[in-house]
Every structure is written in structure tokens, then in C-alpha cells.
Design an enzyme around this catalytic site. Structure first.
Site, mmCIF file in Angstrom:
data_model
loop_
_atom_site.group_PDB
_atom_site.id
_atom_site.type_symbol
_atom_site.label_atom_id
_atom_site.label_comp_id
_atom_site.label_asym_id
_atom_site.label_seq_id
_atom_site.Cartn_x
_atom_site.Cartn_y
_atom_site.Cartn_z
ATOM 1 N N GLU A 133 -1.918 -8.267 5.222
ATOM 2 C CA GLU A 133 -1.836 -8.541 6.658
ATOM 3 C C GLU A 133 -3.189 -8.435 7.356
ATOM 4 O OE1 GLU A 133 -1.519 -4.079 6.456
ATOM 5 O OE2 GLU A 133 -0.875 -5.738 5.193
ATOM 6 N N CYS A 190 0.845 -1.189 0.000
ATOM 7 C CA CYS A 190 0.000 0.000 0.000
ATOM 8 C C CYS A 190 0.892 1.254 0.000
ATOM 9 C CB CYS A 190 -1.011 -0.025 1.140
ATOM 10 S SG CYS A 190 -2.395 1.107 0.836
ATOM 11 N N HIS A 247 -3.613 -4.711 1.430
ATOM 12 C CA HIS A 247 -3.117 -5.041 2.769
ATOM 13 C C HIS A 247 -3.289 -6.537 3.044
ATOM 14 C CE1 HIS A 247 -2.451 -1.006 4.492
ATOM 15 N NE2 HIS A 247 -3.368 -0.637 3.601
#
Length: 183
Positions: free
Chosen positions: A157, A61, A155
Site C-alpha cells: 500500500e 507485514c 507494504h
């Protein structure tokens, strides 16, 4: 996510903490602020040195914006590590955040969709000749690799799916093996 993949990680807050690392993840956030902090704390040259030495770097990002050679919009390149042109906030503002299933080339079980979370996400509009596109949407490329630099517009994660991080850790493992063979 690195720990879920069975590896250890540290938060790097000082340039001295870059010494001896096997890979570096530059996370999301706000790219202008990250750029100012890179300048203020002297991270640009040490991170560029790591990239030149072949250390795997994953920009996700805002991290994607930070590692790109060409950035449209407010600011120019910060680290300039990857031969891509990026459009900041390509999908709109924070309220326009969304999730989308992607098929990602090169990761484990690549035929199973990866649920990607896009928050004020950039998009890769142009890639250099050596850049490998791993995933794209109608708006452009959202996951790519330029040598030892992995570039993600979303993202990974924020999901329970570790496949993108495992892919990066395989890059790290391959880099370690390569370094050991050079000694």
C-alpha cells in the site's frame, strides 16, 4: 489502494462490521498490539469463521504474523490461519527498513518488478505443502498464498503499484462467484 482498484472498502472496528464483507485485509502495525486488540474486542473467532467459510484474507507485514500458524519470537500464533512459520523482524529494526524490486508470480505483468517496501518486516521461513510461494528474497518467502489467505511481508500500500491489491481483489471476486454458485 482498494479504492484505486475501483472497489470500496470499510475500516472494520467492531466484530459486527465483519458481517457481509467479501474480503478482509489485516494491515501492518505491531503484531503484539494487534493480537491484544483481537483478544480484547473478540475478533479471533469471527475472523477464523470468515477464513473457514472461504472469505479471502490478506495479512500484510504485522498482518502476516497475525494470520500465521507458527511465529518465532515473542509470541505464538494469534489466528493460525496459514500453514507457515514466520520470523518477526527478520530484516532488523525500523532503521533497517528498505525497498527491493521483486518479481511476483501470478500477478498482472509478473515480469515487471514490483517495488516492495519492507519496514521491520517478517519473513516466511517455512511453508506447508499447500502454500504457494509468489515471491522470495535470499532471506525467505515474502509473498505467498495458502488457499484463501494471502500473505505479504512488505507494504504494497506504500507504492503506487496496485498489482498486489488487484490480485487480492481477484481472489475476492472469485470467492463471490463461488458463493453465488453455491446458493
Amino acid at each position: 489502494m482498494v479504492e484505486l482498484c475501483g472497489e470500496g472498502g470499510i475500516a472494520v472496528k467492531r466484530t459486527s462490521e465483519l458481517d457481509g464483507i467479501d474480503g478482509l485485509i489485516i494491515p501492518g502495525g505491531e503484531s503484539t498490539t494487534i493480537g491484544k486488540l483481537i483478544d480484547e474486542y473478540g475478533f479471533a473467532d469471527p475472523v477464523k469463521r470468515l477464513a473457514t467459510e472461504g472469505t479471502p484474507i490478506f495479512g500484510t507485514c504485522a498482518g502476516l504474523i497475525v494470520v500465521s500458524k507458527r511465529v518465532k519470537g515473542k509470541h505464538g500464533a494469534i489466528l493460525g490461519l496459514a500453514d507457515v512459520t514466520v520470523e518477526r523482524n527478520a530484516f532488523g529494526r525500523q532503521v533497517d527498513s528498505f525497498e527491493r524490486d521483486l518479481l511476483i508470480k501470478g500477478i498482472d505483468d509478473e515480469d515487471t518488478p514490483f517495488r516492495a517496501v519492507f519496514i521491520r518486516a517478517p519473513v516466511i521461513e517455512e511453508t506447508g505443502p499447500d502454500v504457494v510461494t509468489m515471491a522470495q528474497v535470499e532471506e525467505g518467502v515474502v509473498l505467498a498464498r495458502d488457499g484463501n489467505v494471502l500473505l505479504g511481508a512488505f507494504h504494497p500500500e506504500l507504492t503506487d503499484d496496485t498489482r498486489v491489491h488487484r490480485y487480492f481483489l481477484e481472489m475476492v471476486k472469485a470467492s463471490r462467484s463461488s458463493s453465488a454458485m453455491e446458493v
